[in-house]
Write a protein that holds these residues in place. Structure first.
Motif, PDB file in Angstrom:
ATOM      1  N   ARG A 108      -8.904 -42.195 -16.220  1.00  0.00           N
ATOM      2  CA  ARG A 108      -9.621 -43.332 -15.652  1.00  0.00           C
ATOM      3  C   ARG A 108      -9.018 -43.733 -14.312  1.00  0.00           C
ATOM      4  O   ARG A 108      -9.738 -44.015 -13.339  1.00  0.00           O
ATOM      5  N   GLY A 109      -7.693 -43.741 -14.257  1.00  0.00           N
ATOM      6  CA  GLY A 109      -7.017 -44.107 -13.031  1.00  0.00           C
ATOM      7  C   GLY A 109      -7.309 -43.172 -11.881  1.00  0.00           C
ATOM      8  O   GLY A 109      -7.315 -43.583 -10.711  1.00  0.00           O
ATOM      9  N   ARG A 110      -7.566 -41.907 -12.186  1.00  0.00           N
ATOM     10  CA  ARG A 110      -7.863 -40.940 -11.130  1.00  0.00           C
ATOM     11  C   ARG A 110      -9.170 -41.274 -10.421  1.00  0.00           C
ATOM     12  O   ARG A 110      -9.282 -41.102  -9.205  1.00  0.00           O
ATOM     13  N   VAL A 111     -10.149 -41.740 -11.161  1.00  0.00           N
ATOM     14  CA  VAL A 111     -11.415 -42.134 -10.532  1.00  0.00           C
ATOM     15  C   VAL A 111     -11.191 -43.353  -9.641  1.00  0.00           C
ATOM     16  O   VAL A 111     -11.717 -43.434  -8.523  1.00  0.00           O
ATOM     17  N   HIS A 112     -10.411 -44.295 -10.139  1.00  0.00           N
ATOM     18  CA  HIS A 112     -10.090 -45.490  -9.364  1.00  0.00           C
ATOM     19  C   HIS A 112      -9.372 -45.127  -8.067  1.00  0.00           C
ATOM     20  O   HIS A 112      -9.734 -45.612  -6.984  1.00  0.00           O
TER      21      HIS A 112
END
Length: 401
Positions: A254-258
Motif C-alpha cells: 500500500r505504501g508503494r502506491v502512496h
C-alpha cells in the motif's frame, strides 16, 4: 484476534473529498511552500504547521472513522499524496507513517483492544507511530531480520526484545514503535516474524542521534536500539507470532502506491518551477523557453508527469478493488520514482547554474526525491517483484491485460 487485511473502501463521498482535497492543496501551496526555506534551514517542521495539519485530520486521513480518522481509501490517498509531494517531503513524512506503513499494520492486523488503545491517538496526532523494520541486513526484504523476541514466563507471558533498527522514520519524535522481530527460525508452519507494539518510553529503548541525510531536511530518522525491552503478551499484534511478515508486505504494498503518488507530486512541482524559469528568464535577450531544446526537456517532463498521474490512479483503483495488490503497486513505485528523478534532473538542467544553487527549489527537489527510489523497497526489489510475479502468474493462452 487480527484477521486478514480488510478491503479499504472509502467512508467519504466524492463531494466531501473534493473539499478535503481543495483544502489540502490550498494549505500546501499557501502555507507550507512559502516556508520551505525555513524548514530546510532549521531542519524541522514548524510547530504551527504541525498543528494545522493535525487540525485538518492529516495524521489520520487513511484511518477508518471508527477509530477517529477520516476514512479515505487509497484512491483518495493518492490524490492527497500528489499534493503532499508538491512541497518539501519532510511535511508528508511527519504524518506519513501514522496513515501508512505503521498505522495500517494496526488497522489490518491489530486486535480490537490494540486498535482501541492506539488508533484514535494516532489519528489525532497525539501519538506518532514509527515503522521499525529496517536493519543492517534486512531492509526491502524482512526475511533477514535478526531482532529477536523471546517469551519470558511461558505461554501467555511477557516478551523480551533485543535488536537494533536503522533509518527509522520519525524515531526521534515517536511515541510508539511498530516493531518487527523474529520469534523463531522460519519453518514449515510460518516465517517466525512477529510484530509488536513497543512504547517509545519503554525501558531498554534507546533512540540514537538524528541522521544527517542528503536531503529531506525536516524529516527525522535515526537508529533505535532495543535492549532487554519487556512488553506484555498483549503487545503482540493480532496475537499471532507469524503475522509480522504478512503485515509488513501488506503495509509496504500500500505504501508503494502512496510513495509513487508523492513522486508524481514532486515531479509536478519540478515541472512548474521549470516552466516559470523558462518563461521569465532570458538568455541573449530571448526567453529560455523559446529555445527548442529547452522545449524538448519541458515536453519530456510533461509526458512523465501525465503518465505518472494516470498510473497511480489506475493502480490505486486496482488496490481498492482487490484486483492487484502486489505487482501493480511495484509497477507504480518503480516507474513514478524513477520518472520523478529524471524530471528533477531536467529541471536542474533547464535552470542551468542557477539550478545547482542552495535555496533554489529544484535543487532541493533533486536531493529530496532521490530517497524515493530507496525506501518502501528499492527500484531493484520492485523489478524482482514485478518480474517474479509475471513468471509465476503465467499460464498457456493467458496474455497481458
Amino acid at each position: 484476534m487480527g484477521g486478514q487485511p480488510i478491503t479499504a473502501t472509502s467512508e467519504v463521498d466524492a463531494e466531501d473529498f473534493a473539499h478535503i482535497l481543495a483544502a489540502t492543496r490550498e494549505y500546501v501551496r499557501t502555507v507550507v511552500v512559502p516556508r520551505e526555506q525555513e524548514i530546510a534551514d532549521t531542519d524541522a517542521i514548524p510547530h504551527d504547521i504541525r498543528t494545522g495539519l493535525a487540525e485538518m485530520g492529516m495524521f489520520g486521513y487513511a484511518i477508518p472513522q471508527q477509530w477517529g480518522g477520516l476514512g479515505l481509501d487509497l484512491a483518495q490517498d493518492v490524490e492527497l499524496a500528489m499534493e503532499f509531494g508538491y512541497t518539501c517531503l519532510a511535511m508528508r513524512s511527519l504524518f506519513g507513517t501514522n496513515n501508512g506503513i505503521a498505522g495500517q499494520v494496526l488497522v489490518n492486523f491489530g486486535t480490537d483492544e490494540q486498535k482501541t488503545e492506539w488508533l484514535e491517538r494516532i489519528a489525532s496526532g497525539e501519538v506518532v507511530a514509527s515503522f521499525a523494520l529496517t536493519e543492517d541486513g534486512a531492509g526491502s526484504n524482512p526475511a533477514g531480520l535478526t531482532t529477536r523476541a523471546v517469551r519470558d514466563g511461558g505461554q501467555g507471558g511477557d516478551w523480551i526484545i533485543d535488536g537494533t533498527k536503522r533509518f527509522i522514520t520519525n524515531a526521534p519524535v515517536a511515541n510508539l514503535f511498530v516493531l518487527f522481530a523474529r520469534t523463531r527460525p522460519a519453518d514449515e508452519s510460518g516465517t517466525g516474524i512477529a510484530v509488536f507494539l513497543v512504547p517509545a518510553d519503554a525501558p531498554g529503548v534507546t533512540v540514537g542521534p538524528k541522521d544527517r541525510k542528503m536531503g529531506q531536511e525536516g524529516a527525522s530518522t535515526s537508529e533505535v536500539s532495543f535492549s532487554g525491552v519487556r512488553v506484555p503478551a498483549s503487545a503482540l499484534v493480532g496475537g499471532d507470532e507469524d503475522a509480522g511478515y504478512r503485515a509488513a508486505m501488506t503495509s509496504l504494498a500500500r505504501g508503494r502506491v502512496h510513495i509513487a503518488a508523492v513522486a508524481v507530486g514532486s515531479a509536478m512541482r519540478a515541472l512548474d518551477e521549470s516552466l516559470a524559469y523558462a518563461a521569465t528568464t532570458t538568455q541573449g535577450g530571448t526567453a529560455v523557453g523559446g529555445f527548442q531544446l529547452v522545449q524538448a526537456m519541458l515536453a519530456e517532463q510533461q509526458v512523465g508527469v501525465m503518465a505518472g498521474q494516470a498510473l497511480v490512479r489506475e493502480v490505486a483503483a486496482k488496490y481498492v478493488s482487490g484486483e492487484d495488490r502486489r505487482i501493480a503497486p511495484s509497477v507504480a513505485k518503480l516507474y513514478c520514482t524513477e520518472m520523478a528523478g529524471k524530471v528533477a534532473d531536467l529541471a536542474v538542467q533547464i535552470h542551468g547554474g542557477t539550478g545547482y544553487m542552495r535555496g533554489v527549489a529544484v535543487e532541493r527537489i533533486y536531493r529530496d526525491i532521490r530517497l524515493l527510489r530507496l525506501y518502501e523497497g528499492t527500484s531493484e526489489i520492485q523489478k524482482l517483484i514485478i518480474g517474479g510475479g509475471l513468471v509465476r502468474g503465467w499460464s498457456p493462452g493467458a496474455g497481458v491485460r
